[in-house]
Design a protein around this motif. Structure first.
Motif, PDB file in Angstrom:
ATOM      1  N   ALA A   1       0.824  -1.219   0.000  1.00  0.00           N
ATOM      2  CA  ALA A   1       0.000   0.000   0.000  1.00  0.00           C
ATOM      3  C   ALA A   1       0.851   1.259   0.000  1.00  0.00           C
ATOM      4  CB  ALA A   1      -0.938  -0.004   1.211  1.00  0.00           C
ATOM      5  N   LEU A   2       2.006   1.203   0.662  1.00  0.00           N
ATOM      6  CA  LEU A   2       2.888   2.372   0.667  1.00  0.00           C
ATOM      7  C   LEU A   2       3.660   2.471  -0.635  1.00  0.00           C
ATOM      8  CD1 LEU A   2       4.441   2.461   4.253  1.00  0.00           C
ATOM      9  CD2 LEU A   2       2.624   3.864   3.297  1.00  0.00           C
ATOM     10  N   ARG A   3       4.155   1.346  -1.138  1.00  0.00           N
ATOM     11  CA  ARG A   3       4.925   1.380  -2.383  1.00  0.00           C
ATOM     12  C   ARG A   3       4.067   1.817  -3.559  1.00  0.00           C
ATOM     13  NH1 ARG A   3       5.929  -3.895  -1.291  1.00  0.00           N
ATOM     14  NH2 ARG A   3       5.658  -4.465  -3.480  1.00  0.00           N
ATOM     15  N   SER A   4       2.754   1.568  -3.469  1.00  0.00           N
ATOM     16  CA  SER A   4       1.876   1.907  -4.588  1.00  0.00           C
ATOM     17  C   SER A   4       1.740   3.411  -4.792  1.00  0.00           C
ATOM     18  CB  SER A   4       0.487   1.293  -4.380  1.00  0.00           C
ATOM     19  OG  SER A   4      -0.153   1.864  -3.253  1.00  0.00           O
ATOM     20  N   VAL A   5       2.104   4.212  -3.783  1.00  0.00           N
ATOM     21  CA  VAL A   5       2.040   5.662  -3.935  1.00  0.00           C
ATOM     22  C   VAL A   5       3.433   6.279  -4.009  1.00  0.00           C
ATOM     23  CG1 VAL A   5      -0.188   5.848  -2.787  1.00  0.00           C
ATOM     24  CG2 VAL A   5       1.896   6.032  -1.419  1.00  0.00           C
ATOM     25  N   GLU A   6       4.459   5.437  -4.110  1.00  0.00           N
ATOM     26  CA  GLU A   6       5.832   5.906  -4.195  1.00  0.00           C
ATOM     27  C   GLU A   6       6.251   6.033  -5.657  1.00  0.00           C
ATOM     28  OE1 GLU A   6      10.234   4.576  -2.483  1.00  0.00           O
ATOM     29  OE2 GLU A   6       8.661   3.099  -2.769  1.00  0.00           O
ATOM     30  N   SER A   7       6.715   7.194  -6.070  1.00  0.00           N
ATOM     31  CA  SER A   7       7.224   7.430  -7.433  1.00  0.00           C
ATOM     32  C   SER A   7       6.211   7.023  -8.497  1.00  0.00           C
ATOM     33  CB  SER A   7       8.538   6.670  -7.642  1.00  0.00           C
ATOM     34  OG  SER A   7       9.500   7.000  -6.679  1.00  0.00           O
ATOM     35  N   THR A   8       4.942   7.361  -8.273  1.00  0.00           N
ATOM     36  CA  THR A   8       3.907   6.907  -9.201  1.00  0.00           C
ATOM     37  C   THR A   8       4.093   7.481 -10.599  1.00  0.00           C
ATOM     38  OG1 THR A   8       2.483   8.680  -8.377  1.00  0.00           O
ATOM     39  CG2 THR A   8       2.189   6.487  -7.416  1.00  0.00           C
ATOM     40  N   ALA A   9       4.478   8.739 -10.699  1.00  0.00           N
ATOM     41  CA  ALA A   9       4.659   9.341 -12.026  1.00  0.00           C
ATOM     42  C   ALA A   9       5.778   8.641 -12.788  1.00  0.00           C
ATOM     43  CB  ALA A   9       4.953  10.832 -11.888  1.00  0.00           C
ATOM     44  N   ALA A  10       6.885   8.352 -12.099  1.00  0.00           N
ATOM     45  CA  ALA A  10       8.004   7.667 -12.743  1.00  0.00           C
ATOM     46  C   ALA A  10       7.600   6.258 -13.180  1.00  0.00           C
ATOM     47  CB  ALA A  10       9.200   7.605 -11.795  1.00  0.00           C
ATOM     48  N   LYS A  11       6.857   5.566 -12.346  1.00  0.00           N
ATOM     49  CA  LYS A  11       6.441   4.204 -12.690  1.00  0.00           C
ATOM     50  C   LYS A  11       5.497   4.199 -13.885  1.00  0.00           C
ATOM     51  CE  LYS A  11       6.989   2.540  -7.971  1.00  0.00           C
ATOM     52  NZ  LYS A  11       6.334   2.181  -6.706  1.00  0.00           N
ATOM     53  N   ASP A  12       4.570   5.148 -13.914  1.00  0.00           N
ATOM     54  CA  ASP A  12       3.644   5.224 -15.050  1.00  0.00           C
ATOM     55  C   ASP A  12       4.396   5.557 -16.339  1.00  0.00           C
ATOM     56  OD1 ASP A  12       1.517   4.655 -13.411  1.00  0.00           O
ATOM     57  OD2 ASP A  12       0.880   6.737 -13.175  1.00  0.00           O
TER      58      ASP A  12
ATOM     59  N   VAL B   1       5.223 -12.020 -20.067  1.00  0.00           N
ATOM     60  CA  VAL B   1       5.115 -12.184 -18.615  1.00  0.00           C
ATOM     61  C   VAL B   1       5.267 -10.804 -17.976  1.00  0.00           C
ATOM     62  CG1 VAL B   1       6.169 -13.145 -16.535  1.00  0.00           C
ATOM     63  CG2 VAL B   1       6.029 -14.534 -18.606  1.00  0.00           C
ATOM     64  N   VAL B   2       4.345 -10.455 -17.090  1.00  0.00           N
ATOM     65  CA  VAL B   2       4.420  -9.188 -16.357  1.00  0.00           C
ATOM     66  C   VAL B   2       4.617  -9.505 -14.878  1.00  0.00           C
ATOM     67  CG1 VAL B   2       3.218  -7.085 -15.686  1.00  0.00           C
ATOM     68  CG2 VAL B   2       3.004  -7.948 -18.021  1.00  0.00           C
ATOM     69  N   ASP B   3       5.728  -9.066 -14.346  1.00  0.00           N
ATOM     70  CA  ASP B   3       6.114  -9.367 -12.970  1.00  0.00           C
ATOM     71  C   ASP B   3       5.192  -8.679 -11.968  1.00  0.00           C
ATOM     72  OD1 ASP B   3       7.610 -10.472 -10.940  1.00  0.00           O
ATOM     73  OD2 ASP B   3       9.442  -9.361 -11.383  1.00  0.00           O
ATOM     74  N   SER B   4       5.357  -9.057 -10.715  1.00  0.00           N
ATOM     75  CA  SER B   4       4.556  -8.505  -9.617  1.00  0.00           C
ATOM     76  C   SER B   4       5.130  -7.172  -9.155  1.00  0.00           C
ATOM     77  CB  SER B   4       4.531  -9.504  -8.461  1.00  0.00           C
ATOM     78  OG  SER B   4       5.854  -9.770  -8.020  1.00  0.00           O
ATOM     79  N   GLY B   5       4.576  -6.635  -8.068  1.00  0.00           N
ATOM     80  CA  GLY B   5       5.040  -5.369  -7.516  1.00  0.00           C
ATOM     81  C   GLY B   5       4.303  -4.183  -8.108  1.00  0.00           C
ATOM     82  N   THR B   6       4.585  -3.020  -7.561  1.00  0.00           N
ATOM     83  CA  THR B   6       3.871  -1.820  -7.993  1.00  0.00           C
ATOM     84  C   THR B   6       4.281  -1.383  -9.398  1.00  0.00           C
ATOM     85  OG1 THR B   6       5.513  -0.448  -6.824  1.00  0.00           O
ATOM     86  CG2 THR B   6       3.511  -1.022  -5.639  1.00  0.00           C
ATOM     87  N   SER B   7       5.543  -1.595  -9.770  1.00  0.00           N
ATOM     88  CA  SER B   7       5.955  -1.277 -11.145  1.00  0.00           C
ATOM     89  C   SER B   7       5.316  -2.238 -12.135  1.00  0.00           C
ATOM     90  CB  SER B   7       7.479  -1.315 -11.275  1.00  0.00           C
ATOM     91  OG  SER B   7       8.078  -0.300 -10.503  1.00  0.00           O
ATOM     92  N   GLY B   8       5.195  -3.500 -11.747  1.00  0.00           N
ATOM     93  CA  GLY B   8       4.508  -4.469 -12.605  1.00  0.00           C
ATOM     94  C   GLY B   8       3.043  -4.117 -12.778  1.00  0.00           C
ATOM     95  N   LEU B   9       2.427  -3.616 -11.712  1.00  0.00           N
ATOM     96  CA  LEU B   9       1.026  -3.203 -11.804  1.00  0.00           C
ATOM     97  C   LEU B   9       0.884  -2.012 -12.739  1.00  0.00           C
ATOM     98  CD1 LEU B   9      -1.882  -3.562 -10.872  1.00  0.00           C
ATOM     99  CD2 LEU B   9      -1.340  -2.168  -8.857  1.00  0.00           C
ATOM    100  N   ALA B  10       1.841  -1.085 -12.707  1.00  0.00           N
ATOM    101  CA  ALA B  10       1.814   0.058 -13.634  1.00  0.00           C
ATOM    102  C   ALA B  10       1.930  -0.424 -15.080  1.00  0.00           C
ATOM    103  CB  ALA B  10       2.941   1.028 -13.297  1.00  0.00           C
ATOM    104  N   VAL B  11       2.786  -1.414 -15.320  1.00  0.00           N
ATOM    105  CA  VAL B  11       2.910  -1.978 -16.671  1.00  0.00           C
ATOM    106  C   VAL B  11       1.598  -2.621 -17.096  1.00  0.00           C
ATOM    107  CG1 VAL B  11       4.053  -3.742 -18.070  1.00  0.00           C
ATOM    108  CG2 VAL B  11       5.403  -2.306 -16.538  1.00  0.00           C
TER     109      VAL B  11
END
Length: 252
Positions: A69-80, A97-107
């Protein structure tokens, strides 16, 4: 300063000091004590700290990852932005294959509506991609990590070994030219390696803040990837080394 930035700075302080005081934080963050207390309450609800009189103490063990929940709001613009670069590298019809984590969710969000066959390695990514009739989902079996939704374990690894995909998009907790790509959990690291092994092309996604971080479990060397997608703040020295080693580096 927005709330996600303040909260990230509070967590960074807790990693060093293991206790923070409201008055000191208000001065350092140039905000009111009321705002700091609100941020501490939000971090406590996310499981990152415990509130004590006048401040808070850390609940994160040394080397432990932040709650999703915290990582999902960290560096959101960069991840998008990085996710859009990754999406541009994929051709319609690919199996990915799309990996897990907040960057994977952005992908995953960036791939909604694309004509692709996608193997998501997390339940949040699978949920996002399930809204698109154009996308074929192949969801592997395995154990879903509580709070993360990532799929791990022998069933996940076996599912990946049975596949041959065009591209694997891999995320990380830390990356370093010397220490390699690392994850906080050994079961996550094993799944990442399995995903890479079944792919013709591998793409590593990591924002500049991941450079220099080293988590517990080594996944592989950074030079094992074909492409690194990062942001404009990535350090020039390591980027030059990776390019010299033959890794294509793309900035968002």
């Amino acid at each position: 300063m927005d709330s996600s930035t303040r909260q990230q700075r509070i967590v960074d302080r807790l990693r060093v000091a293991e206790r923070v005081d409201v008055a000191d934080l208000a001065l350092a963050l140039q905000t009111s004590e009321v705002t700091v207390r609100r941020d501490l309450d939000a971090l406590a609800a996310a499981g990152a700290l415990r509130r004590v009189h006048g401040g808070a103490v850390s609940l994160l063990l040394r080397g432990e990852e932040l709650p999703f929940a915290l990582r999902s709001v960290e560096s959101t613009a960069a991840k998008d932005a990085m996710a859009q670069v990754v999406a541009g590298l994929l051709r319609d019809g690919e199996a990915v294959v799309v990996d897990s984590g907040t960057s994977g969710l952005a992908v995953a969000r960036a791939l909604v509506g694309r004509r692709l066959t996608v193997v998501p390695l997390s339940l949040p990514a699978a949920h996002v991609l399930s809204s698109s009739a154009a996308t074929t989902l192949k969801v592997p079996g395995g154990t879903s990590r509580f709070g993360e939704g990532s799929l791990v374990g022998p069933m996940t690894e076996a599912s990946l070994r049975s596949l041959r995909v065009d591209t694997a998009v891999i995320t990380c907790c830390g990356m370093s030219v010397d220490d390699g790509v690392t994850a906080y959990d050994d079961v996550e690291a094993a799944v990442k390696r399995a995903a890479m092994a079944c792919a013709r092309r591998t793409i590593l996604v990591g924002e500049a803040a991941k450079f220099g971080r080293t988590a517990l479990s080594v996944v592989c060397s950074m030079t094992d990837f074909d492409v690194l997608v990062t942001d404009s703040d990535a350090p020039a020295g390591p980027i030059a080394q990776l390019r010299h080693a033959g890794v294509e580096v793309l900035g968002a």
